[in-house]
Motif scaffolding. Structure first.
Motif, PDB file in Angstrom:
ATOM      1  N   THR A 209       4.264  10.819  -6.023  1.00 36.59           N
ATOM      2  CA  THR A 209       3.100   9.619  -5.962  1.00 36.59           C
ATOM      3  C   THR A 209       3.450   8.093  -7.150  1.00 36.59           C
ATOM      4  OG1 THR A 209       0.627   9.057  -5.955  1.00 36.59           O
ATOM      5  CG2 THR A 209       1.567   9.985  -8.142  1.00 36.59           C
ATOM      6  N   VAL A 210       3.203   7.158  -6.585  1.00 42.53           N
ATOM      7  CA  VAL A 210       3.383   6.155  -7.253  1.00 42.53           C
ATOM      8  C   VAL A 210       2.520   5.664  -8.108  1.00 42.53           C
ATOM      9  CG1 VAL A 210       3.960   3.777  -7.099  1.00 42.53           C
ATOM     10  CG2 VAL A 210       4.743   4.532  -5.311  1.00 42.53           C
TER      11      VAL A 210
ATOM     12  N   LEU B  26       1.153  -1.256   0.163  1.00 39.07           N
ATOM     13  CA  LEU B  26       0.281  -0.262  -0.032  1.00 39.07           C
ATOM     14  C   LEU B  26       0.850   1.434  -0.236  1.00 39.07           C
ATOM     15  CD1 LEU B  26      -2.712  -1.038   2.798  1.00 39.07           C
ATOM     16  CD2 LEU B  26      -2.593  -1.085   0.522  1.00 39.07           C
ATOM     17  N   THR B  27       0.486   1.904  -1.186  1.00 41.20           N
ATOM     18  CA  THR B  27       1.030   3.068  -0.664  1.00 41.20           C
ATOM     19  C   THR B  27       0.540   4.676  -0.650  1.00 41.20           C
ATOM     20  OG1 THR B  27       1.748   3.162  -3.169  1.00 41.20           O
ATOM     21  CG2 THR B  27       2.883   2.972  -1.971  1.00 41.20           C
ATOM     22  N   SER B  28       1.023   5.387  -0.376  1.00 46.26           N
ATOM     23  CA  SER B  28       0.059   6.835  -0.169  1.00 46.26           C
ATOM     24  C   SER B  28       1.052   8.210   0.165  1.00 46.26           C
ATOM     25  CB  SER B  28      -0.938   6.474   1.740  1.00 46.26           C
ATOM     26  OG  SER B  28       0.019   6.184   2.515  1.00 46.26           O
ATOM     27  N   ASN B  29       0.832   9.332   0.188  1.00 45.91           N
ATOM     28  CA  ASN B  29       1.841  11.048   0.505  1.00 45.91           C
ATOM     29  C   ASN B  29       1.108  10.740   1.901  1.00 45.91           C
ATOM     30  OD1 ASN B  29       0.868  10.709  -2.855  1.00 45.91           O
ATOM     31  ND2 ASN B  29       3.204  11.226  -2.796  1.00 45.91           N
ATOM     32  N   LEU B  30       2.129  11.283   2.244  1.00 42.00           N
ATOM     33  CA  LEU B  30       2.034  12.052   3.324  1.00 42.00           C
ATOM     34  C   LEU B  30       2.919  13.304   3.854  1.00 42.00           C
ATOM     35  CD1 LEU B  30       3.176   9.214   6.236  1.00 42.00           C
ATOM     36  CD2 LEU B  30       1.505  10.008   5.481  1.00 42.00           C
TER      37      LEU B  30
ATOM     38  N   TYR C  74       6.783  16.448   0.276  1.00 41.27           N
ATOM     39  CA  TYR C  74       5.525  14.912   0.437  1.00 41.27           C
ATOM     40  C   TYR C  74       6.214  13.868   0.059  1.00 41.27           C
ATOM     41  CZ  TYR C  74       2.255  18.228  -1.437  1.00 41.27           C
ATOM     42  OH  TYR C  74       1.303  19.348  -1.716  1.00 41.27           O
ATOM     43  N   GLN C  75       6.081  12.795   1.011  1.00 38.46           N
ATOM     44  CA  GLN C  75       7.088  11.851   1.156  1.00 38.46           C
ATOM     45  C   GLN C  75       6.111  10.653   0.882  1.00 38.46           C
ATOM     46  OE1 GLN C  75       8.060  10.834   5.306  1.00 38.46           O
ATOM     47  NE2 GLN C  75       8.952   8.726   4.114  1.00 38.46           N
ATOM     48  N   ILE C  76       6.191   9.444  -0.076  1.00 43.66           N
ATOM     49  CA  ILE C  76       5.956   8.569   0.116  1.00 43.66           C
ATOM     50  C   ILE C  76       5.502   7.252   1.416  1.00 43.66           C
ATOM     51  CG2 ILE C  76       5.118   6.239  -1.427  1.00 43.66           C
ATOM     52  CD1 ILE C  76       4.909   8.320  -3.206  1.00 43.66           C
ATOM     53  N   ASN C  77       4.497   6.882   1.435  1.00 40.67           N
ATOM     54  CA  ASN C  77       4.149   6.238   2.823  1.00 40.67           C
ATOM     55  C   ASN C  77       4.521   4.548   2.054  1.00 40.67           C
ATOM     56  OD1 ASN C  77       4.185   5.040   5.014  1.00 40.67           O
ATOM     57  ND2 ASN C  77       1.971   5.316   5.091  1.00 40.67           N
TER      58      ASN C  77
END
Length: 112
Positions: free
Chosen positions: A103-104, A63-67, A73-76
């Motif tokens: 984003t991915v 699972l990926t998201s932006n924080l 911005y960081q990819i979680n």
């Protein structure tokens, strides 16, 4: 919705929107076994632009998201083991950070 590459499983990624801002406050992942129409729900994931990727052999999902942190911005990235139900963060192993939105969109994952 995302179909498993090898099993009769379907993942549903649901997002609860926070007020009218369009930002997500809570994302839930459900994996449905379509042979018996039962599902398991896995933990929550915070952030924006949520994505889900199946492992090639359908044992895990990423699972990926932006924080947003300190104007960056960081990819979680979270790995969820579908058999044990446990999840682990991959943020310490793989850090993707930018001052611009990142984003991915595609991920090729081979974990043999």
């Amino acid at each position: 919705m995302f179909w498993s590459p090898t099993n009769p499983q379907l993942t549903l990624l649901t997002v609860n929107a926070r007020d009218n801002s369009g930002k997500s406050s809570d994302a839930r992942v459900m994996v449905v076994n379509t042979n018996v129409m039962r599902y398991l729900e896995y933990g929550n994931l915070s952030g924006l632009n949520l994505s889900l990727f199946w492992q090639q052999h359908s044992k895990s999902i990423l699972l990926t998201s932006n924080l947003v942190s300190e104007n960056n911005y960081q990819i979680n990235i979270q790995k969820v083991n579908l058999f044990s139900g446990t999840s682990s963060s991959l943020n310490e192993v793989l850090t993707i950070e930018s001052k611009d939105l990142v984003t991915v969109t595609k991920l090729f994952w081979n974990n043999e």
